[in-house]
Design a protein around this motif. Structure first.
Motif, PDB file in Angstrom:
ATOM      1  N   LEU A 151       0.954  -1.180  -0.101  1.00  0.00           N
ATOM      2  CA  LEU A 151       0.201  -0.090   0.094  1.00  0.00           C
ATOM      3  C   LEU A 151       0.885   1.197  -0.003  1.00  0.00           C
ATOM      4  O   LEU A 151       1.762   1.314   0.799  1.00  0.00           O
ATOM      5  N   LEU A 152       0.567   2.102  -0.968  1.00  0.00           N
ATOM      6  CA  LEU A 152       1.308   3.584  -0.799  1.00  0.00           C
ATOM      7  C   LEU A 152       0.602   4.167   0.322  1.00  0.00           C
ATOM      8  O   LEU A 152      -0.480   4.079   0.647  1.00  0.00           O
ATOM      9  N   ALA A 153       1.612   4.980   0.950  1.00  0.00           N
ATOM     10  CA  ALA A 153       1.141   5.637   2.215  1.00  0.00           C
ATOM     11  C   ALA A 153      -0.109   6.706   1.738  1.00  0.00           C
ATOM     12  O   ALA A 153      -0.779   6.888   2.770  1.00  0.00           O
ATOM     13  N   ALA A 154       0.018   7.367   0.771  1.00  0.00           N
ATOM     14  CA  ALA A 154      -0.930   8.115   0.383  1.00  0.00           C
ATOM     15  C   ALA A 154      -2.518   7.538   0.323  1.00  0.00           C
ATOM     16  O   ALA A 154      -3.552   8.232   0.349  1.00  0.00           O
ATOM     17  N   GLN A 155      -2.352   6.069  -0.008  1.00  0.00           N
ATOM     18  CA  GLN A 155      -3.550   5.542  -0.043  1.00  0.00           C
ATOM     19  C   GLN A 155      -4.298   5.518   1.406  1.00  0.00           C
ATOM     20  O   GLN A 155      -5.512   5.076   1.265  1.00  0.00           O
ATOM     21  N   ALA A 156      -3.414   5.653   2.451  1.00  0.00           N
ATOM     22  CA  ALA A 156      -4.193   5.614   3.632  1.00  0.00           C
ATOM     23  C   ALA A 156      -4.675   7.085   4.157  1.00  0.00           C
ATOM     24  O   ALA A 156      -5.365   6.966   5.180  1.00  0.00           O
ATOM     25  N   ASP A 157      -4.696   7.924   3.172  1.00  0.00           N
ATOM     26  CA  ASP A 157      -5.287   9.289   3.675  1.00  0.00           C
ATOM     27  C   ASP A 157      -6.535   9.188   3.884  1.00  0.00           C
ATOM     28  O   ASP A 157      -7.339   8.618   2.811  1.00  0.00           O
ATOM     29  N   GLY A 158      -6.984   9.669   4.886  1.00  0.00           N
ATOM     30  CA  GLY A 158      -8.322   9.766   5.351  1.00  0.00           C
ATOM     31  C   GLY A 158      -9.023   8.359   6.058  1.00  0.00           C
ATOM     32  O   GLY A 158      -9.989   8.144   6.094  1.00  0.00           O
ATOM     33  N   HIS A 159      -8.046   7.389   6.084  1.00  0.00           N
ATOM     34  CA  HIS A 159      -8.587   6.078   6.595  1.00  0.00           C
ATOM     35  C   HIS A 159      -8.044   5.934   8.181  1.00  0.00           C
ATOM     36  O   HIS A 159      -7.256   6.683   8.506  1.00  0.00           O
ATOM     37  N   GLU A 160      -8.703   4.709   8.627  1.00  0.00           N
ATOM     38  CA  GLU A 160      -8.216   4.225  10.093  1.00  0.00           C
ATOM     39  C   GLU A 160      -7.295   3.030   9.797  1.00  0.00           C
ATOM     40  O   GLU A 160      -7.526   2.109   9.144  1.00  0.00           O
ATOM     41  N   VAL A 161      -5.965   3.223  10.246  1.00  0.00           N
ATOM     42  CA  VAL A 161      -4.972   2.351  10.219  1.00  0.00           C
ATOM     43  C   VAL A 161      -4.614   1.997  11.598  1.00  0.00           C
ATOM     44  O   VAL A 161      -4.335   2.694  12.832  1.00  0.00           O
ATOM     45  N   THR A 162      -4.605   0.727  11.986  1.00  0.00           N
ATOM     46  CA  THR A 162      -4.569   0.110  13.345  1.00  0.00           C
ATOM     47  C   THR A 162      -3.337  -0.973  13.042  1.00  0.00           C
ATOM     48  O   THR A 162      -3.129  -1.831  12.157  1.00  0.00           O
ATOM     49  N   THR A 163      -2.263  -0.630  14.021  1.00  0.00           N
ATOM     50  CA  THR A 163      -1.225  -1.689  14.439  1.00  0.00           C
ATOM     51  C   THR A 163      -1.187  -2.506  15.883  1.00  0.00           C
ATOM     52  O   THR A 163      -2.042  -1.909  16.174  1.00  0.00           O
ATOM     53  N   VAL A 164      -0.652  -3.382  15.790  1.00  0.00           N
ATOM     54  CA  VAL A 164      -0.645  -4.076  17.257  1.00  0.00           C
ATOM     55  C   VAL A 164      -0.268  -3.282  18.419  1.00  0.00           C
ATOM     56  O   VAL A 164      -0.664  -3.448  19.497  1.00  0.00           O
ATOM     57  N   GLU A 165       0.479  -2.073  18.117  1.00  0.00           N
ATOM     58  CA  GLU A 165       0.750  -1.129  19.244  1.00  0.00           C
ATOM     59  C   GLU A 165      -0.829  -0.482  19.896  1.00  0.00           C
ATOM     60  O   GLU A 165      -0.781  -0.048  20.861  1.00  0.00           O
ATOM     61  N   TYR A 166      -1.707  -0.603  19.090  1.00  0.00           N
ATOM     62  CA  TYR A 166      -2.997  -0.132  19.539  1.00  0.00           C
ATOM     63  C   TYR A 166      -3.544  -1.025  20.822  1.00  0.00           C
ATOM     64  O   TYR A 166      -4.281  -0.583  21.685  1.00  0.00           O
ATOM     65  N   LEU A 167      -2.940  -2.266  20.966  1.00  0.00           N
ATOM     66  CA  LEU A 167      -3.412  -3.172  21.826  1.00  0.00           C
ATOM     67  C   LEU A 167      -2.401  -2.877  23.072  1.00  0.00           C
ATOM     68  O   LEU A 167      -2.847  -3.565  24.405  1.00  0.00           O
ATOM     69  N   ASN A 168      -1.474  -2.370  22.936  1.00  0.00           N
ATOM     70  CA  ASN A 168      -0.162  -2.159  24.174  1.00  0.00           C
ATOM     71  C   ASN A 168      -0.674  -1.113  25.101  1.00  0.00           C
ATOM     72  O   ASN A 168       0.323  -0.226  24.927  1.00  0.00           O
ATOM     73  N   VAL A 169      -1.491  -1.001  25.704  1.00  0.00           N
ATOM     74  CA  VAL A 169      -1.956  -0.119  26.493  1.00  0.00           C
ATOM     75  C   VAL A 169      -1.214   0.168  27.791  1.00  0.00           C
ATOM     76  O   VAL A 169      -0.596   1.037  28.407  1.00  0.00           O
ATOM     77  N   VAL A 170      -1.133  -1.321  28.539  1.00  0.00           N
ATOM     78  CA  VAL A 170      -0.488  -1.367  29.841  1.00  0.00           C
ATOM     79  C   VAL A 170       0.604  -2.116  29.617  1.00  0.00           C
ATOM     80  O   VAL A 170       0.853  -3.170  29.304  1.00  0.00           O
ATOM     81  N   THR A 171       1.827  -1.451  30.462  1.00  0.00           N
ATOM     82  CA  THR A 171       3.110  -2.129  30.328  1.00  0.00           C
ATOM     83  C   THR A 171       3.148  -3.472  31.256  1.00  0.00           C
ATOM     84  O   THR A 171       2.429  -3.561  32.223  1.00  0.00           O
ATOM     85  N   GLY A 172       3.373  -4.586  30.400  1.00  0.00           N
ATOM     86  CA  GLY A 172       3.543  -5.834  31.114  1.00  0.00           C
ATOM     87  C   GLY A 172       2.403  -6.635  30.778  1.00  0.00           C
ATOM     88  O   GLY A 172       2.306  -7.693  31.469  1.00  0.00           O
ATOM     89  N   GLU A 173       1.213  -6.043  30.578  1.00  0.00           N
ATOM     90  CA  GLU A 173       0.102  -6.775  30.199  1.00  0.00           C
ATOM     91  C   GLU A 173      -0.171  -7.062  29.061  1.00  0.00           C
ATOM     92  O   GLU A 173       0.174  -6.458  27.924  1.00  0.00           O
ATOM     93  N   LEU A 174      -0.933  -8.238  28.567  1.00  0.00           N
ATOM     94  CA  LEU A 174      -1.137  -8.720  27.344  1.00  0.00           C
ATOM     95  C   LEU A 174      -2.613  -8.601  26.905  1.00  0.00           C
ATOM     96  O   LEU A 174      -3.597  -8.944  27.882  1.00  0.00           O
ATOM     97  N   HIS A 175      -3.161  -8.476  25.680  1.00  0.00           N
ATOM     98  CA  HIS A 175      -4.354  -8.531  25.280  1.00  0.00           C
ATOM     99  C   HIS A 175      -4.515 -10.292  25.171  1.00  0.00           C
ATOM    100  O   HIS A 175      -3.711 -10.974  24.908  1.00  0.00           O
ATOM    101  N   PRO A 176      -6.052 -10.643  25.332  1.00  0.00           N
ATOM    102  CA  PRO A 176      -6.081 -11.857  25.189  1.00  0.00           C
ATOM    103  C   PRO A 176      -5.544 -12.895  24.105  1.00  0.00           C
ATOM    104  O   PRO A 176      -5.254 -13.962  24.198  1.00  0.00           O
ATOM    105  N   ILE A 177      -5.588 -12.088  22.931  1.00  0.00           N
ATOM    106  CA  ILE A 177      -5.150 -12.757  21.764  1.00  0.00           C
ATOM    107  C   ILE A 177      -3.423 -12.874  21.696  1.00  0.00           C
ATOM    108  O   ILE A 177      -2.882 -14.044  21.792  1.00  0.00           O
ATOM    109  N   GLN A 178      -2.561 -11.914  22.266  1.00  0.00           N
ATOM    110  CA  GLN A 178      -1.309 -12.009  22.542  1.00  0.00           C
ATOM    111  C   GLN A 178      -1.100 -13.096  23.778  1.00  0.00           C
ATOM    112  O   GLN A 178      -0.231 -13.843  23.653  1.00  0.00           O
TER     113      GLN A 178
END
Length: 955
Positions: free
Chosen positions: A61-88
């Motif tokens: 994907l070109l970065a320009a194609q993400a313009d105006g869209h919602e992009v999610t990476t796994v960092e989204y789930l990494n909210v609390v230090t040392g804790e894991l999401h159920p999938i992780q």
């Protein structure tokens, strides 16, 4: 430049990018290191992200194609230090993460699936994961993790981890342990599951230059002239290297112990190219795009030379000479393209021994060239530190070897070079090589800037290292009772244009081809030929898969000719505990015969073959081979079924060569820092070493903090190869832990008023015989702050004169379509004797992943070249590796034996799973159809032709 706005992990974000930049590049620049490079065309899935909730590959994907869209990476789930999401958490619990390079992609694929289907069927899970290639796990544990995560997110109770934990067949006299032998979580589980920065490329250095390599378009050519003036004039270019401005120093790139085996037939840049993709020049520039453009501006005049690709043709009279330079060292016969030679014999007259046999069988087998395909390509980043020492951060299995080998090429003393091995995204032997480090080192010194060089996927496939192709001929004599009396094995090996690993891989081929079975008279001869194919080198198994394919097919065909059951015929002949391994000490460049006293021969010190075969035979349903209704399913007249078997035997390190060291330091709180030079490339080595230390010190594995493979800071280790880490490095860790434990016991004894020999360590305490105890943190505080202060630290090294063999029984069930030649593997079963598995979950993961890698060797993988040596399948897809939705069911048994020379009874497990699948599948095809196919891979066309030939011979 283009300005785009997107929602990144829930936050409105504005970024600037160039028109052609990929979304992958921009996300990593924004600190999303969980999104990782695997290819430029999206096949690996390592760069998968969610775009508006749907899985997409950020590398296409070109970065320009993400313009105006919602992009999610796994960092989204990494909210609390040392804790894991159920999938992780599920991925960690079942041991689904080996290297963890694509962990972020796996988490996001699972997240998208479970949002759409909270209780997915297995077929849905495998389909959802099919776009993410995992070269390591075999996918079984990943599928189990998705099931468990789905249950957790629904609020249901997860089922027992039946698929995650292998079937254990315990040794009768096994010692009771607290940590060793337990399915501990990996010590690096959190960083892998969260996609935290861990790998070579997961740093951002100010002012970094990017390198691209100009590669040869010809399989064999002389460089008549090279003009780099236009490239140097391009704005943003800082340096161009080629043979005219780089010192010529001969070397061998194989990462092996000093002194590196001959031949030394490489230089950093040469005036002759010897395969398509060989180095011509390297450019360091401000961006990858500028470096690529500069490569196109270099004008090279070639004189194209005749090329040769088959090892047999290369050794024939009149073949084009590949190495005619005067300064290479140790080439056996350059004029004949003979790089090196290996031989060995247990008798002075093998032919006479064959003449005494009641029957003699002769077969020739052909095995092909394949590539390891780690999802993380080779990558090296270099810079000068504040003391102007060269620092290389590299995805390498052999950091200490790289440092030593690199020094003369750069004209630096070893002390001026530091090599750091971060997390490796898979290696499989391909990274047992000094492949990029010399280019990066030269350019760092030339520019005094940080420099980065990463291979593309096409370069990884064709310019990295591959498994040696071989032509193997067996002659075997058998007496009237079905016992082997003589075996002659001759190999012609294809090392490509350079002899890196040429001698040692082929030595292992001889060792593995002539060690599994007792036979009084054995002879091995091997010629290693130069060709203009891609360079061969180390690959998991290291010569054993080739040998065992030929040997086990040969043994199966002999049994068929003798009208004997294939297992029973082997049982008469296979080695057992106490039997000599008589070919091992006789393999060399000149060979040896009978001048070794029997008591000086190495022997089999532990062997679980009988139990392995029994477990595997029952699990595969071996006796179905006699059921005609099963073999010829009703209503499917063109389908034939069969079951095949192969016996496997490997080793645990290289005797008296592989060496490991370790230091273990106690901290104030009773935890420990473990420093080791061993390299974990996804095998779980760091965890296994932590478990060994924890067992000795009476703590949990989580109390052991592992620091690995930094040539400045950690003790020496030869590296991750030869199945040596658990056996060799593990013993070094055990010794170091015992040294630290002795110091703890001495101090605790003084605190408790007892003799040091009466103190035991368990449960984070030091115990006296009367039940009194002190916590280890009290001992640490006493040592560091209170009385006769001293640092409690244990240091040890280990080298072994033994290389105990793990054994395995590999079974395969197949269906063959006689109309098309397509082979479908219905089930794989492997029972492995690896001694005591220090961690049964990581061990079984090695077996599962190895079997699927080996299945590719058997059926789908092959480096294909056209008549001019151009690669025909230089990308994944055309080069097919198995995906989550096309792997067969697998069953793994760990048969425990107690190896007296290993740490807590352990032997190796990392390589033996790749040895037996190809012959087991081939033997299953022969069982199903009667067609014995002696070449790999078993493509539909090859099988179809064999079936037609077999039908014609019976007409």
């Amino acid at each position: 430049m283009t300005h785009i706005r997107l929602t990144l992990n829930g936050h409105a974000t504005s970024v600037t990018c160039s028109p052609g930049e990929s979304l992958l590049t921009v996300l990593r620049r924004e600190g999303c290191f969980s999104v990782r490079y695997g290819s430029d065309t999206g096949e690996t899935g390592a760069a998968a992200v969610l775009v508006d909730g749907r899985l997409a590959s950020a590398d296409v994907l070109l970065a320009a194609q993400a313009d105006g869209h919602e992009v999610t990476t796994v960092e989204y789930l990494n909210v609390v230090t040392g804790e894991l999401h159920p999938i992780q958490e599920a991925l960690v619990d079942v041991g689904a993460l080996q290297s963890g390079y694509s962990a972020g992609a796996l988490v996001l694929a699972t997240l998208a699936l479970l949002r759409a289907s909270p209780d997915p069927a297995e077929s849905e899970i495998r389909d959802a994961l099919s776009g993410i290639l995992d070269r390591e796990t075999g996918y079984a544990k990943v599928v189990e993790a998705v099931r468990r995560a789905a249950a957790a997110l629904r609020g249901a109770k997860p089922e027992p981890m039946a698929l995650a934990i292998p079937r254990l067949v315990p040794a009768p006299a096994r010692a009771v342990t607290s940590v060793v032998g337990k399915p501990e979580h990996k010590v690096d589980a959190v960083r892998l599951a969260k996609g935290n920065p861990a790998f070579t490329d997961d740093i951002d250095l100010r002012g970094m230059l990017h390198v691209k390599v100009l590669r040869s378009p010809h399989a064999h050519a002389r460089i008549v002239a090279i003009d780099d003036s236009a490239a140097l004039a391009l704005p943003g270019v800082h340096a161009v290297l080629h043979y005219r401005n780089t010192k010529r120093v001969t070397y061998s790139s194989g990462g092996q112990s000093w002194p590196n085996p001959y031949p030394w037939d490489q230089v950093s840049f040469d005036d002759k190219v010897r395969h398509v993709g060989d180095r011509v020049a390297a450019v360091a520039a401000e961006s990858p795009g500028i470096a690529e453009e500069a490569c196109r501006l270099i004008e090279v005049t070639y004189r194209v030379l005749p090329a040769v690709f088959d090892e047999r043709d290369a050794l024939a009279a009149g073949a084009p000479v590949i190495h005619d330079e005067p300064d290479s060292v140790g080439i056996l016969d350059a004029g004949r393209n003979l790089a090196t030679h290996v031989e060995g014999s247990t008798t002075r007259d093998l032919d006479a021994a064959l003449a005494r046999a009641d029957r003699v069988f002769e077969q020739t087998f052909r095995v092909h060239q394949v590539q390891a395909c780690p999802i993380e390509p080779h990558i090296t980043i270099g810079w000068l530190d504040s003391d102007e020492r060269l620092v290389l951060r590299s995805s390498t299995q052999v950091p200490f070897h790289v440092r030593r080998m690199l020094a003369p090429l750069l004209g630096l003393p070893v002390k001026r070079i530091r090599v750091i091995k971060p997390r490796i995204g898979g290696g499989f032997g391909a990274k047992q090589e000094m492949l990029l480090e010399d280019i990066v080192g030269h350019l760092v010194l030339a520019t005094r800037r940080p420099v980065r060089l990463e291979l593309t996927r096409e370069e990884e496939l064709t310019c990295s290292r591959t498994r040696h192709a071989q032509t193997i001929t067996f002659r075997t004599g058998v007496d009237a009772g079905g016992r082997l009396v003589a075996q002659d094995m001759h190999v012609v090996a294809n090392t490509g244009p350079y002899g890196t690993h040429g001698f040692t891989v082929q030595s292992v081929t001889g060792l593995r081809g002539l060690s599994s079975y007792n036979c009084a008279a054995k002879r091995y001869t091997c010629d290693v030929a130069y060709t203009n194919r891609p360079v061969a080198g180390a690959f998991r198994g290291y010569g054993a898969p080739q040998a065992i394919f030929a040997l086990e097919c040969h043994m199966d065909d002999i049994a068929r000719a003798l009208a004997e059951d294939p297992i029973e015929f082997r049982r008469k002949n296979w080695v057992r505990t106490g039997d000599p391994l008589d070919i091992a000490p006789r393999l060399s460049g000149r060979g040896a015969t009978g001048d070794i006293a029997p008591e000086d021969l190495p022997t089999v010190t532990s062997c679980g073959t009988e139990e392995c075969v029994a477990q595997g035979r029952a699990a595969i349903g071996w006796d179905r081979r006699q059921d005609p209704d099963w073999r010829h399913p009703r209503g499917r007249a063109h389908i034939r079924r069969g079951i095949g078997f192969a016996l496997c035997m490997h080793g645990s390190g290289i005797p008296l060569v592989d060496m490991a060291s370790c230091s273990i330091k106690m901290n104030d709180d009773g935890s420990f820092n473990l420093l080791t030079g061993a390299t974990d490339l996804g095998t779980g080595a760091d965890t296994v070493l932590a478990q060994i230390a924890a067992e000795v010190l009476g703590v949990n594995a989580s109390d052991i903090i592992v620091y690995a493979a930094d040539t400045d800071l950690t003790p020496f280790d030869t590296g991750a190869y030869a199945s040596s880490t658990t056996y060799i490095s593990g013993m070094a860790v055990k010794k170091a832990a015992q040294a630290a434990a002795g110091q703890i016991a001495a101090r605790a004894a003084r605190m408790l008023g007892v003799a040091p020999g009466d103190v035991g360590l368990r449960g984070h305490r030091a115990w006296a015989p009367d039940g009194r105890s002190v916590f280890l943190y009290d001992v640490a505080l006493n040592a560091l702050h209170t009385e006769d202060q001293a640092q409690i630290i244990g240091t040890a090294s280990h080298v072994s004169g033994d290389s105990p063999a793990p054994f395995g029984a590999q079974f395969a069930e197949v269906e063959v379509d006689t109309q098309t030649g397509e082979v479908t593997v219905l089930k794989l079963v492997m029972a492995v004797d690896c001694g005591i598995a220090v961690n049964p979950v990581t061990a079984s993961g090695q077996v599962e992943g190895g079997m699927i890698q080996a299945l590719g060797y058997a059926l789908t993988e092959e480096i294909a070249l056209d008549a001019a040596g151009q690669p025909l399948n230089g990308r994944l897809g055309p080069y097919w590796i198995f995906r989550a939705d096309d792997v067969p069911p697998m069953e793994v048994f760990l048969v425990q034996t107690i190896e007296p020379t290993g740490p807590f009874g352990a032997k190796a497990v990392g390589e033996i799973p790749i040895d037996g699948v190809a012959p087991a599948v081939r033997n299953a095809v022969a069982d199903a159809t009667g067609a014995a196919i002696n070449s790999l891979p078993l493509t539909p066309e090859r099988v179809w032709r064999a079936l037609r030939d077999a039908a014609g011979s019976h007409a």
